[in-house]
Scaffold this motif. Structure first.
Motif, PDB file in Angstrom:
ATOM      1  N   VAL A  94      -2.887   6.253  -6.776  1.00 60.96           N
ATOM      2  CA  VAL A  94      -3.757   5.510  -5.849  1.00 60.96           C
ATOM      3  C   VAL A  94      -5.112   6.213  -5.717  1.00 60.96           C
ATOM      4  CG1 VAL A  94      -4.063   4.775  -3.447  1.00 60.96           C
ATOM      5  CG2 VAL A  94      -1.849   4.456  -4.562  1.00 60.96           C
ATOM      6  N   ILE A 118      -3.186   7.915   2.811  1.00 61.68           N
ATOM      7  CA  ILE A 118      -2.436   9.073   2.322  1.00 61.68           C
ATOM      8  C   ILE A 118      -1.187   9.211   3.177  1.00 61.68           C
ATOM      9  CG2 ILE A 118      -2.499  11.566   1.907  1.00 61.68           C
ATOM     10  CD1 ILE A 118      -4.617  10.125   0.282  1.00 61.68           C
ATOM     11  N   ASN A 119      -0.015   9.214   2.552  1.00 64.47           N
ATOM     12  CA  ASN A 119       1.172   9.370   3.379  1.00 64.47           C
ATOM     13  C   ASN A 119       1.511  10.851   3.585  1.00 64.47           C
ATOM     14  OD1 ASN A 119       2.868  10.377   1.404  1.00 64.47           O
ATOM     15  ND2 ASN A 119       3.838   8.405   1.008  1.00 64.47           N
ATOM     16  N   ASP A 180      -5.565   6.720  11.222  1.00 65.24           N
ATOM     17  CA  ASP A 180      -5.185   5.313  11.044  1.00 65.24           C
ATOM     18  C   ASP A 180      -4.220   4.867  12.141  1.00 65.24           C
ATOM     19  OD1 ASP A 180      -5.065   2.849   9.794  1.00 65.24           O
ATOM     20  OD2 ASP A 180      -4.197   3.594   7.937  1.00 65.24           O
ATOM     21  N   VAL A 239      -9.466  -7.618  12.943  1.00 66.14           N
ATOM     22  CA  VAL A 239     -10.505  -8.504  13.468  1.00 66.14           C
ATOM     23  C   VAL A 239     -10.342  -9.869  12.800  1.00 66.14           C
ATOM     24  CG1 VAL A 239     -13.002  -8.866  13.647  1.00 66.14           C
ATOM     25  CG2 VAL A 239     -12.050  -6.553  13.802  1.00 66.14           C
TER      26      VAL A 239
HETATM   27  P1  C2E Z   1      -3.023  -0.024   7.119  1.00 58.76           P
HETATM   28  O1  C2E Z   1      -3.546   1.177   6.439  1.00 58.76           O
HETATM   29  O2  C2E Z   1      -3.104  -0.046   8.610  1.00 58.76           O
HETATM   30  O3  C2E Z   1      -3.749  -1.263   6.461  1.00 58.76           O
HETATM   31  C1  C2E Z   1      -4.060  -2.442   7.128  1.00 58.76           C
HETATM   32  C2  C2E Z   1      -3.029  -3.518   6.905  1.00 58.76           C
HETATM   33  O4  C2E Z   1      -3.329  -4.604   7.763  1.00 58.76           O
HETATM   34  C3  C2E Z   1      -3.040  -4.109   5.499  1.00 58.76           C
HETATM   35  O5  C2E Z   1      -1.743  -4.576   5.202  1.00 58.76           O
HETATM   36  C4  C2E Z   1      -3.976  -5.312   5.673  1.00 58.76           C
HETATM   37  O6  C2E Z   1      -3.767  -6.327   4.705  1.00 58.76           O
HETATM   38  C5  C2E Z   1      -3.557  -5.774   7.039  1.00 58.76           C
HETATM   39  N1  C2E Z   1      -4.634  -6.497   7.730  1.00 58.76           N
HETATM   40  C6  C2E Z   1      -5.955  -6.286   7.626  1.00 58.76           C
HETATM   41  N2  C2E Z   1      -6.670  -7.096   8.430  1.00 58.76           N
HETATM   42  C7  C2E Z   1      -5.773  -7.867   9.084  1.00 58.76           C
HETATM   43  C8  C2E Z   1      -5.907  -8.937  10.064  1.00 58.76           C
HETATM   44  O7  C2E Z   1      -6.978  -9.331  10.482  1.00 58.76           O
HETATM   45  N3  C2E Z   1      -4.751  -9.492  10.511  1.00 58.76           N
HETATM   46  C9  C2E Z   1      -3.529  -9.079  10.076  1.00 58.76           C
HETATM   47  N4  C2E Z   1      -2.451  -9.697  10.574  1.00 58.76           N
HETATM   48  N5  C2E Z   1      -3.370  -8.086   9.159  1.00 58.76           N
HETATM   49  C10 C2E Z   1      -4.485  -7.497   8.662  1.00 58.76           C
HETATM   50  P2  C2E Z   1      -0.998  -4.176   3.853  1.00 58.76           P
HETATM   51  O8  C2E Z   1      -1.930  -4.264   2.699  1.00 58.76           O
HETATM   52  O9  C2E Z   1       0.268  -4.982   3.827  1.00 58.76           O
HETATM   53  O10 C2E Z   1      -0.649  -2.655   4.063  1.00 58.76           O
HETATM   54  C11 C2E Z   1       0.261  -2.255   5.054  1.00 58.76           C
HETATM   55  C12 C2E Z   1       0.300  -0.749   5.209  1.00 58.76           C
HETATM   56  O11 C2E Z   1       0.827  -0.134   4.024  1.00 58.76           O
HETATM   57  C13 C2E Z   1      -1.079  -0.131   5.407  1.00 58.76           C
HETATM   58  O12 C2E Z   1      -1.456  -0.237   6.745  1.00 58.76           O
HETATM   59  C14 C2E Z   1      -0.828   1.297   4.967  1.00 58.76           C
HETATM   60  O13 C2E Z   1      -0.272   2.056   6.014  1.00 58.76           O
HETATM   61  C15 C2E Z   1       0.218   1.126   3.884  1.00 58.76           C
HETATM   62  N6  C2E Z   1      -0.431   1.231   2.559  1.00 58.76           N
HETATM   63  C16 C2E Z   1      -1.118   0.291   1.872  1.00 58.76           C
HETATM   64  N7  C2E Z   1      -1.560   0.758   0.697  1.00 58.76           N
HETATM   65  C17 C2E Z   1      -1.165   2.050   0.642  1.00 58.76           C
HETATM   66  C18 C2E Z   1      -1.331   3.097  -0.323  1.00 58.76           C
HETATM   67  O14 C2E Z   1      -1.967   2.940  -1.373  1.00 58.76           O
HETATM   68  N8  C2E Z   1      -0.774   4.304  -0.019  1.00 58.76           N
HETATM   69  C19 C2E Z   1      -0.080   4.526   1.139  1.00 58.76           C
HETATM   70  N9  C2E Z   1       0.436   5.732   1.357  1.00 58.76           N
HETATM   71  N10 C2E Z   1       0.080   3.581   2.071  1.00 58.76           N
HETATM   72  C20 C2E Z   1      -0.459   2.350   1.824  1.00 58.76           C
END
Ligand code: C2E
Ligand code: MG
Ligand code: MG
Ligand code: MG
Length: 292
Positions: A94, A118-119, A180, A239
């Protein structure tokens, strides 16, 4: 008697445990194969600055293009990786891929930053900071200030002192650190006090309902106030409408991210989106309400 039964039950559950282990082994094999076959992909979600509506950064969000199940989001597969030997290799993929995109945008003349999640296991891996250091060293054209590491509050749970040290090392390399999902952990305030961070990301669960729910609104206002007292900027996640955006602006929030601005978009569409946004963003916060 209950004790006896409990013991017996424990015995009966053993085959289940084997089944669990077998499933997990299969899942990890599938994930290993996916990494080798390049089935993972990053999408990017825009982050904009309230003062001028400018696109300032993009958060990298992982997707898995599964050959049978289609495109999977992190919630579908990241839990499988927990405490496995794959956390670090996937995390490194990533980082590399996100920085590669940053370079693509730079080459196209854009100067937005990239945020990388970053986890905990990856951050706490012995080689984390040295890996980043040597990566930045061999890519001298990169400005580390354009890379933000997003860490969850829970990341620091196990060993706050060590997490602080690793993050401090990263900041000394010029990287930025964001906290975060702020407010969702058990000791948010302790982390805010202890961890060296450049940005606070207020969790979307508070933002999403803040127009309807006075308590959520109070939490959002308080986090913004707190961040100001710590001289840290705040980014609001979740938002979903221009009304959210205007309310957050009036509360003093500096950065916004959410479906109301854009959903996460495939890397190849980022430059087009940025161009469109430049043409339409002016009116967005001030009035009409519709995104591009
Ligand atoms: P996060 O870092 O808090 O990322 C934001 C999540 O909220 C993303 O979901 C995004 O699609 C979603 N989101 C953004 N704006 C809105 C909105 O207006 N309304 C709603 N309902 N949702 C919104 P996603 O892509 O499913 O990712 C979920 C979580 O997975 C992320 O939360 C993050 O903690 C983790 N994640 C995603 N990609 C990676 C990665 O490459 N590495 C690691 N370690 N964790 C990841
Ligand atoms: Mg994040
Ligand atoms: Mg978040
Ligand atoms: Mg989250």
């Amino acid at each position: 008697l209950a004790k006896e039964m409990g013991r017996n039950q424990f015995h009966f559950f053993d085959p289940g445990l084997d089944e669990y282990r077998r499933q997990r082994r299969n899942q990890l094999m599938e994930l290993t194969r996916a990494l080798e076959n390049e089935e993972f992909e990053l999408h990017f979600q825009p982050q904009i600055r309230v003062s001028d509506s400018k696109l300032v950064g993009l958060e990298a969000l992982i997707r898995w293009n599964h050959p049978v199940r289609g495109q999977l989001t992190p919630g579908d597969f990241l839990p499988m990786l927990d405490n496995s030997h794959l956390e670090v290799p996937l995390g490194q993929w990533v980082v590399k891929e996100a920085i590669h995109q940053l370079n693509v945008w730079k080459t196209a003349g854009e100067d937005f930053a990239v945020s990388i999640n970053i986890n905990a296991q990856h951050l706490m891996d012995r080689s984390f900071a040295t890996y980043l250091e040597s990566y930045l060293h061999s890519h001298a054209e990169l400005d580390p200030g354009q890379i933000t590491l997003e860490v969850l509050e829970s990341t620091a749970l196990e060993d706050t002192k060590r997490a602080s040290n690793v993050l401090a090392t990263c900041r000394s390399l010029g990287l930025k650190v964001a906290l975060d999902d702020f407010g969702t952990g058990f000791s948010s305030l302790t982390y805010l006090r202890t961890l060296p961070v450049d940005l606070i990301k207020i969790d979307q669960t508070f933002v999403r309902n803040m127009l309807a729910n006075a308590h959520d609104r109070a939490i959002v206002e308080s986090v913004i106030f707190l961040a100001q007292r710590f001289s840290r900027p705040v980014l609001a996640e979740g938002v979903e409408t221009a009304e959210h955006a205007r309310a957050l602006r009036d509360m003093g929030c500096q950065f916004l991210q959410g479906y109301g601005i854009a959903r996460p978009i495939p890397a190849r569409q980022v430059l087009d989106w940025a161009r469109q946004w430049r043409h339409h963003s002016d009116c967005w916060l001030s009035g009409s309400g519709a995104g591009p």
